[in-house]
Design an enzyme around this catalytic site. Structure first.
Site, PDB file in Angstrom:
ATOM      1  N   TYR A  19       0.880  -1.288   0.025  1.00 50.33           N
ATOM      2  CA  TYR A  19       0.007   0.155   0.102  1.00 50.33           C
ATOM      3  C   TYR A  19       0.785   1.019  -0.056  1.00 50.33           C
ATOM      4  O   TYR A  19       0.767   2.216  -0.903  1.00 50.33           O
ATOM      5  CB  TYR A  19      -1.015  -0.043   1.280  1.00 50.33           C
ATOM      6  CG  TYR A  19      -1.867   1.204   1.174  1.00 50.33           C
ATOM      7  CD1 TYR A  19      -2.924   1.677   0.391  1.00 50.33           C
ATOM      8  CD2 TYR A  19      -1.343   2.237   2.430  1.00 50.33           C
ATOM      9  CE1 TYR A  19      -3.450   2.853   0.663  1.00 50.33           C
ATOM     10  CE2 TYR A  19      -2.064   3.375   2.243  1.00 50.33           C
ATOM     11  CZ  TYR A  19      -3.245   3.591   1.642  1.00 50.33           C
ATOM     12  OH  TYR A  19      -3.813   4.607   1.770  1.00 50.33           O
ATOM     13  N   GLU A  41     -11.801   5.171   4.343  1.00 50.21           N
ATOM     14  CA  GLU A  41     -11.185   6.330   5.289  1.00 50.21           C
ATOM     15  C   GLU A  41     -12.258   6.521   6.384  1.00 50.21           C
ATOM     16  O   GLU A  41     -11.930   6.645   7.536  1.00 50.21           O
ATOM     17  CB  GLU A  41     -10.902   7.368   4.586  1.00 50.21           C
ATOM     18  CG  GLU A  41      -9.531   7.287   3.828  1.00 50.21           C
ATOM     19  CD  GLU A  41      -8.367   7.197   4.435  1.00 50.21           C
ATOM     20  OE1 GLU A  41      -8.262   7.413   5.794  1.00 50.21           O
ATOM     21  OE2 GLU A  41      -7.116   6.897   3.740  1.00 50.21           O
ATOM     22  N   TRP A  49      -5.053   2.764  10.461  1.00 50.08           N
ATOM     23  CA  TRP A  49      -5.163   2.471   8.754  1.00 50.08           C
ATOM     24  C   TRP A  49      -5.015   0.989   8.455  1.00 50.08           C
ATOM     25  O   TRP A  49      -5.703   0.186   7.788  1.00 50.08           O
ATOM     26  CB  TRP A  49      -4.729   3.296   8.249  1.00 50.08           C
ATOM     27  CG  TRP A  49      -4.678   3.004   6.586  1.00 50.08           C
ATOM     28  CD1 TRP A  49      -3.734   2.358   5.854  1.00 50.08           C
ATOM     29  CD2 TRP A  49      -5.812   2.783   5.844  1.00 50.08           C
ATOM     30  NE1 TRP A  49      -4.170   2.358   4.428  1.00 50.08           N
ATOM     31  CE2 TRP A  49      -5.536   2.629   4.412  1.00 50.08           C
ATOM     32  CE3 TRP A  49      -7.365   3.409   6.020  1.00 50.08           C
ATOM     33  CZ2 TRP A  49      -6.368   2.240   3.570  1.00 50.08           C
ATOM     34  CZ3 TRP A  49      -8.178   3.143   5.049  1.00 50.08           C
ATOM     35  CH2 TRP A  49      -7.922   2.707   3.853  1.00 50.08           C
TER      36      TRP A  49
END
Length: 186
Positions: A19, A41, A49
């Site tokens: 990522y 999000e 995250w």
């Protein structure tokens, strides 16, 4: 020789490294991914995250590959199914927000716009480069985008969430000055 990365990229998690290296800070114009990331999000609010990233494939399966037309039609049975799904964050408000966001997104498309057109208009179509100091949690621009998205009916779009979203979809390059991705994203 080991690549120098941002300090937040967990070297023990291959998903997180991928990522960091290939998505975070890369300009995204793909509508489905923009919609997916907006919802992820929002799901991340109050969590890390990395937690959401580790559940991303489960989210894709649970939310019909982020097909807004399908999500906008979810009723009580589907909501109950989602709230029972241990592969996602089982928060009633976050699940409801994804449905509301699908409806708001479809209204945006019906108006002749899109997330791509809307979001990138704020930065003239080009990613912003952050300064050399610490990354902010939010900015005047994320405040403005947050307010505009809320007016359009989107949920879980507070300024801090939107700034993280801007980073994730490459509207801002917040890679550390010594990170190999910083130069690659100029």
């Amino acid at each position: 020789m080991e690549k120098k990365r941002c300090s937040w990229a967990n070297p023990a998690n291959p998903l997180y490294l991928d990522y960091h290296d290939n998505e975070w800070g890369v300009a995204c114009h793909d509508e489905r991914r923009l919609f997916e990331m907006l919802n992820l999000e929002g799901a991340q609010a109050g969590l890390s995250w990395e937690t959401i990233l580790n559940k991303r494939e489960n989210y894709r399966l649970a939310f019909d590959q982020w097909d807004a037309n399908k999500i906008a039609q979810y009723g009580p049975e589907k909501v109950a199914e989602l709230l029972a799904n241990a592969g996602i964050v089982r928060n009633r408000l976050k699940v409801a927000a994804a449905i509301t966001n699908a409806q708001a997104y479809l209204r945006l498309l019906d108006s002749g716009s899109s997330l791509d057109k809307l979001l990138w208009s704020y930065v003239g179509g080009k990613p912003l480069a952050s300064g050399k100091g610490p990354r902010p949690a939010k900015t005047e621009l994320s405040d403005r985008i947050s307010k505009d998205l809320a007016k359009l009916g989107f949920k879980f779009v507070g300024s801090t969430i939107i700034y993280a979203y801007m980073q994730g979809i490459g509207m801002v390059n917040d890679h550390a000055p010594d990170c190999f991705c910083r130069k690659a994203r100029k």
